[in-house]
Design a protein around this motif. Structure first.
Motif: not given
Length: 427
Positions: A199-207, A247-253
């Protein structure tokens, strides 16, 4: 054997002979994090003797993974030799699938970009997209004049949920033909290189963890803008995927119960108010869809103080404050990082409009970090994070370790990986 990190994020070492391979990995990771660093500092950092460090450093240097950087000056006695990563010790490829474009980076072991390319993606069907990503990876190898066997792996960032290499849910493509598409297997067939899709958000966090704010922050939540908005979670130095990769799908909070209808079926989700899509929706008019609005048009309207975007900015900041307050209550991170594909001019205005944040629930004990921070190199981080995926996965606790004194096992044809005892095919 599972490895555990200490509070400083250092892989612990041991002098037991049977864990020699893991010790190599621990020394390599410490040099990667803290280099240039002396043998004495390494010994103090990971709990090995200086002699053990010297032996392992010699093995890593012979494998081309580390090198002697120079000598530490300004200390008593003979200056100590400093060790650092050898940039040519390995390479990774990072691919990023985003709204209307794909980006690729070839980076060396230090994260420096050797070759890069961004190109438009007019077609959205999975087969065409996979072919374009695979061709991009091969072009990067040619541009960088790097042989395939020098590459540790390919990482690919996608705007959706991935489980065991299979695409399950896509926030950008929104097509049923993407469901259950075996993107990892397809890219491995096209490139001939071990591939990891995330997932792009997880990958961005890893970067961000490897190349940005994560160098000084142990726990943070990354708010990642694409067409929608997602989140990546780093806890105590390790990225967290969740039980099913979501995990982290904050867009659907849900930030406004009973609010706007979301594609997920709920009402009032955050990305209906805080996202590129939500901003574009205010100016697209009746004859276009929001994904037909370009970044350039959106920025031009923002710089012209278009009243439609002024209203959006005020509303988005309101709901973003609520989301940040909820993130802090759930995870107690050092900071919340915001970045991704939202144009810098709009991202900066959104951060400014979000200040002041709602009062924090938890006392931060005079933390040196602000509660909301702009990501470093935010537009490049999905691709950079994707390039970091093979290394991050190889060095995380629980990845199989094989003994480098044995013959090369299936899945390892890279001497550097063999020295570290890393078989990326055995996760």
């Amino acid at each position: 054997m599972n490895l555990r990190l200490d509070r400083e994020g250092v892989l612990p070492g041991t002098n037991l002979l049977q864990t020699r391979t893991l010790n190599r990995r621990a020394v390599f990771d410490a040099v990667r994090r803290s280099g240039p660093i002396t043998r004495t500092e390494l010994a103090q950092s990971i709990g090995l003797t200086v002699q053990a460090i010297s032996n392992i450093a010699a093995e890593l240097e012979e494998a081309g993974l580390i090198r002697q950087e120079g000598r530490r000056s300004g200390q008593r006695g003979q200056p100590a030799v400093e060790l650092s990563l050898n940039p040519k010790g390995g390479y990774t490829i990072g691919l990023s699938l985003a709204h209307q474009r794909i980006t690729g980076l070839l980076v060396d072991l230090t994260g420096s970009v050797v070759a890069s390319e961004t190109r438009p993606l007019p077609e959205r069907d999975p087969a065409t997209t996979a072919d374009a990503l695979g061709e991009l990876a091969l072009r990067l190898l040619l541009a960088g004049e790097i042989e395939r066997q020098q590459v540790w792996g390919v990482g690919c960032s996608v705007p959706g949920t991935v489980e065991n290499g299979t695409f399950w849910y896509d926030k950008v493509q929104e097509g049923d033909d993407w469901t259950k598409f075996p993107l990892t297997a397809r890219l491995e067939d096209l490139t001939g290189i071990k591939t990891f899709v995330e997932n792009d958000a997880t990958v961005a966090a890893i970067g961000e963890r490897l190349y940005g704010i994560g160098r000084s922050v142990r726990s943070f939540f990354y708010l990642h803008f694409n067409l929608g908005i997602g989140g990546g979670l780093v806890l105590d130095g390790q990225h967290y995927r969740g039980a099913f990769g979501g995990a982290g799908e904050i867009g659907h909070l849900i930030v406004k119960p009973g609010g706007r209808l979301c594609a997920c079926g709920s009402r009032g989700c955050l990305e209906q108010y805080v996202s590129f899509y939500a901003a574009a929706e205010t100016i697209c008019g009746p004859t276009r869809t929001p994904d037909e609005v370009s970044s350039e048009e959106l920025v031009a309207c923002m710089l012209d103080d278009d009243p439609r975007l002024t209203v959006w900015l005020r509303e988005a900041a309101h709901y973003l404050r609520i989301a940040i307050r909820n993130i802090e209550a759930m995870f107690d991170p050092d900071t919340v990082v915001i970045g991704g594909g939202l144009p810098a001019e709009i991202l900066d205005r959104l951060i400014d409009a979000t200040s002041p944040l709602l009062p924090a629930m938890i006392h931060r004990h005079a933390s040196p970090h602000p509660r909301l921070m702009r990501a470093e190199h935010s537009s490049e981080l999905p691709a950079l994070g994707a390039a970091a995926l093979p290394i991050a996965i190889a060095l995380q606790p629980g990845v199989s370790a094989v003994n480098a004194t044995t013959s090369s096992p299936a899945g390892i044809d890279n001497p550097a990986l063999l020295t570290l005892g890393i078989d990326l095919g055995r996760r």
